[in-house]
Design a protein around this motif. Structure first.
Motif: not given
Length: 687
Positions: A446-454
């Motif tokens: 729940s503390d991992i809010l967002d993951i972005y990868m190009s």
């Protein structure tokens, strides 16, 4: 829910900026829904719609944080300050994106004016004048944003002309541009550091001639210590310059390698003539500590000798063992964890010989935090220094903590054979003492809010950004997955207010339109493979990667095979049909025209014998440059298939099969290279 003008109410922006920014974020989330459904938005061109209100978000964030009053008070003067001063200084984006700023802002303000001033009560009395002002700068805003309107500190400066003048300066004017750049950085550094990338007027530091001028100035003249923030400003400028130089060296750029060899020679020669400025060299060596693996043995020997000759002269009273121990224990008490400790000590200890490092390590291990930090320092790329760390821990086996033992067990496969053998003996000795390994608990999901990868770019790199909750604040993890190299440029920020992280994310989205949200499973799958590439390429793994692995709960720390095909081949269970191949051949011809594929091209001198691009013969270029790169692009398209498969965006997920088929065409089909549409598109993009 109706729109009302943004009001701070009882919140004092200066006393509680987080509360103010949270309130603004709520207001923007509400109004954005109205804007996206408004006729003003619908009238925008396709290009101007892409921001979806993000330019107005930034406009309001700048207004709140630099002016700090209610929306009803935002007048033309405030709008001018934002558009003519703050936007050019605070934002880095392409010219294409910059052209969309003003049209979106006009549409947003027109919507607010229509809704809030449409009745008897005019709730935004300055709206019309703000719209008129925005309309007046619409046509010329690109030149204003680029600094031609004079808003940048270096607006209008032609650095090529400036460099020619610097090489043949009038009396008393030598290196003025460097002094001005340092002074500007010292004044504005807190603002610049809020942005995820250096300001535009630092970009000339990517030119090797300018790097040479900056380095020459700092090494021989130093800088003005009376100028507040000068030390940090010089450090950041050198960091920006060196980052690009050593990135090019890492990618095999012979020009950059030759340049740096020349710089090393000049510094050594100046040192022999006693011509180096001690204060300037302290900063230079501190920044170079992050690129130690690219420095020659001769230069490292010079640095060690320079420290021996200069440190005792500069600080004789600070070098007694008692003073060192007291200083270190005070430092340990003031920092949050062992990762911060190692980060702080890295620059000071990077060039210390093994004997000195051993002495410092003995002073550190008297506390649990210090001992945990010493164990992380074992990841030093210098074998002798790493062995000196193992020696200190071996002499104090009973003090080893369960956390450190767990890390040693996990990190052992990252170490060179002689170090690994000694660590194995240390692990056995700790177990005999009854110490039970215990890894730190990872963050709850729940503390991992967002993951972005190009997407995979034309250099085979993918940027990753992970946003974590840390109490009332947030943290940012970022790193790059690079073919033939491994996991690079790992960063873990300390906890900061949420708005700072949002600025990074907002800028990232504007700069990289191909970045997508992905699932954590993609991260867990890829890290072991890229760890193996680190070991193969010799690019060091540092303590920040350990922190990333622990925070994210990555269980598999063992480097896997470097064959990424085991990850993406299962995405295509059987050979594609002729119809599927024809469809992908048609679509892939346009991929290099999209945001994803604009960087997909080949530079001949990075691959073959070319020194310049030969455009006279497309066939020769294709045969000697594009066709030999077929295998490399096969792997890149396989990685693209994997990325799309784990994107949360449904449309991207659908593209996974297309990328997998393109990978199959490149890696497994008998189709000649010149008949593969994607390779032809890459060739056109290259030329």
């Amino acid at each position: 829910m109706a729109i009302a003008p943004f009001r701070l109410g009882n919140i004092d922006q200066y006393e509680d900026p987080d509360a103010a920014n949270d309130k603004l974020e709520q207001w923007l989330n509400n109004t954005r829904l109205f804007f996206l459904a408004s006729p003003e938005y619908q009238k925008l061109s396709k290009a101007n719609k892409k921001g979806e209100g993000s330019w107005f978000d930034m406009f309001m964030n700048l207004y709140l944080n630099y002016i700090g009053t209610d929306l009803k008070d935002l007048d033309v003067d405030a709008a001018e300050q934002i558009m003519l001063d703050l936007y050019p200084r605070k934002l880095i984006c392409s010219d294409t994106q910059a052209k969309t700023i003003v049209p979106e802002l006009i549409a947003y303000w027109q919507m607010l004016h229509r809704i809030l001033n449409g009745g008897k009560q005019r709730r935004l009395k300055h709206a019309e004048s703000v719209i008129t002002f925005l309309d007046s700068i619409r046509k010329n805003y690109l030149s204003i944003y680029q600094g031609k309107g004079g808003s940048h500190p270096f607006a209008g400066v032609d650095f090529q002309t400036l460099m020619q003048e610097a090489l043949n300066p009038p009396v008393g004017q030598d290196n003025d541009w460097v002094a001005e750049l340092i002074a500007d950085a010292a004044r504005h550094l807190p603002e610049y550091k809020q942005q995820p990338a250096p300001p535009d007027h630092w970009l000339p530091l990517r030119e090797l001639t300018n790097v040479a001028e900056l380095l020459d100035y700092v090494c021989h003249i130093g800088f003005d210590h009376q100028l507040p923030g000068a030390d940090e400003a010089v450090s950041e400028l050198l960091g920006c310059a060196f980052q690009d130089v050593f990135m090019r060296i890492r990618q095999g750029d012979q020009q950059a390698r030759t340049f740096w060899q020349s710089m090393e020679h000049q510094i050594i020669h100046s040192g022999e003539d006693n011509a180096l400025n001690p204060d300037g060299m302290n900063v230079v060596f501190a920044v170079l500590s992050h690129h130690k693996q690219f420095l020659s043995p001769q230069f490292l020997e010079f640095v060690h000798q320079w420290y021996t000759d200069n440190v005792t002269e500069m600080a004789p009273d600070e070098l007694t063992p008692e003073a060192v121990g007291q200083t270190l224990q005070k430092m340990i008490s003031e920092i949050p964890d062992e990762f911060a400790l190692v980060s702080i000590l890295h620059e000071q200890l990077a060039f210390l010989p093994p004997e000195g490092l051993e002495l410092i390590s003995h002073a550190l291990i008297t506390s649990e935090k210090g001992l945990n930090g010493v164990a992380l320092m074992m990841l030093d790329d210098n074998q002798e220094r790493a062995i000196s760390i193992v020696k200190v821990l071996s002499q104090n086996v009973a003090a080893i903590t369960p956390v450190t033992l767990a890390r040693l067990i996990r990190m052992r496969n990252w170490l060179k054979a002689p170090v690994k053998d000694k660590v194995d003996k240390l692990i056995q000795a700790a177990r005999k003492k009854g110490i039970v390994p215990s890894a730190p608990e990872p963050l709850p999901a729940s503390d991992i809010l967002d993951i972005y990868m190009s997407a995979v770019d034309g250099a085979g790199a993918q940027g990753t950004m992970i946003i974590l909750r840390d109490g009332n604040h947030q943290r940012l993890i970022s790193f790059v997955l690079k073919e033939s190299a491994g996991i690079l440029d790992v960063l873990v920020t300390p906890p900061v207010p949420k708005r700072q992280i949002q600025q990074y994310v907002s800028t990232m989205k504007q700069q990289d339109l191909a970045a997508e949200r992905v699932s954590m499973e993609l991260i867990h799958k890829q890290l072991p493979f890229f760890l193996a590439l680190n070991l193969k390429s010799g690019i060091a793994i540092d303590h920040e990667l350990v922190q990333v692995m622990e925070l994210l709960g990555v269980e598999d720390w063992n480097p896997e095979s470097t064959e990424l095909t085991t990850l993406f081949n299962p995405l295509l269970l059987k050979a594609p049909s002729l119809a599927e191949i024809a469809s992908v051949q048609k679509r892939s011809a346009k991929w290099t025209q999209s945001a994803i594929g604009r960087s997909w091209f080949e530079a001949p001198d990075m691959i073959g014998p070319f020194s310049k691009l030969n455009t006279r013969s497309d066939e020769t270029f294709f045969a000697e440059v594009i066709a030999p790169a077929r295998g490399k692009w096969a792997e890149r398209l396989g990685r693209m298939a994997l990325w799309a498969h784990y994107c949360t965006n449904k449309n991207r997920q659908k593209q996974s099969t297309d990328y997998a088929i393109a990978n199959w065409l490149l890696a497994h089909s008998d189709l000649p290279a010149h008949e593969i549409s994607l390779l032809n598109a890459i060739a056109r993009n290259s030329i």
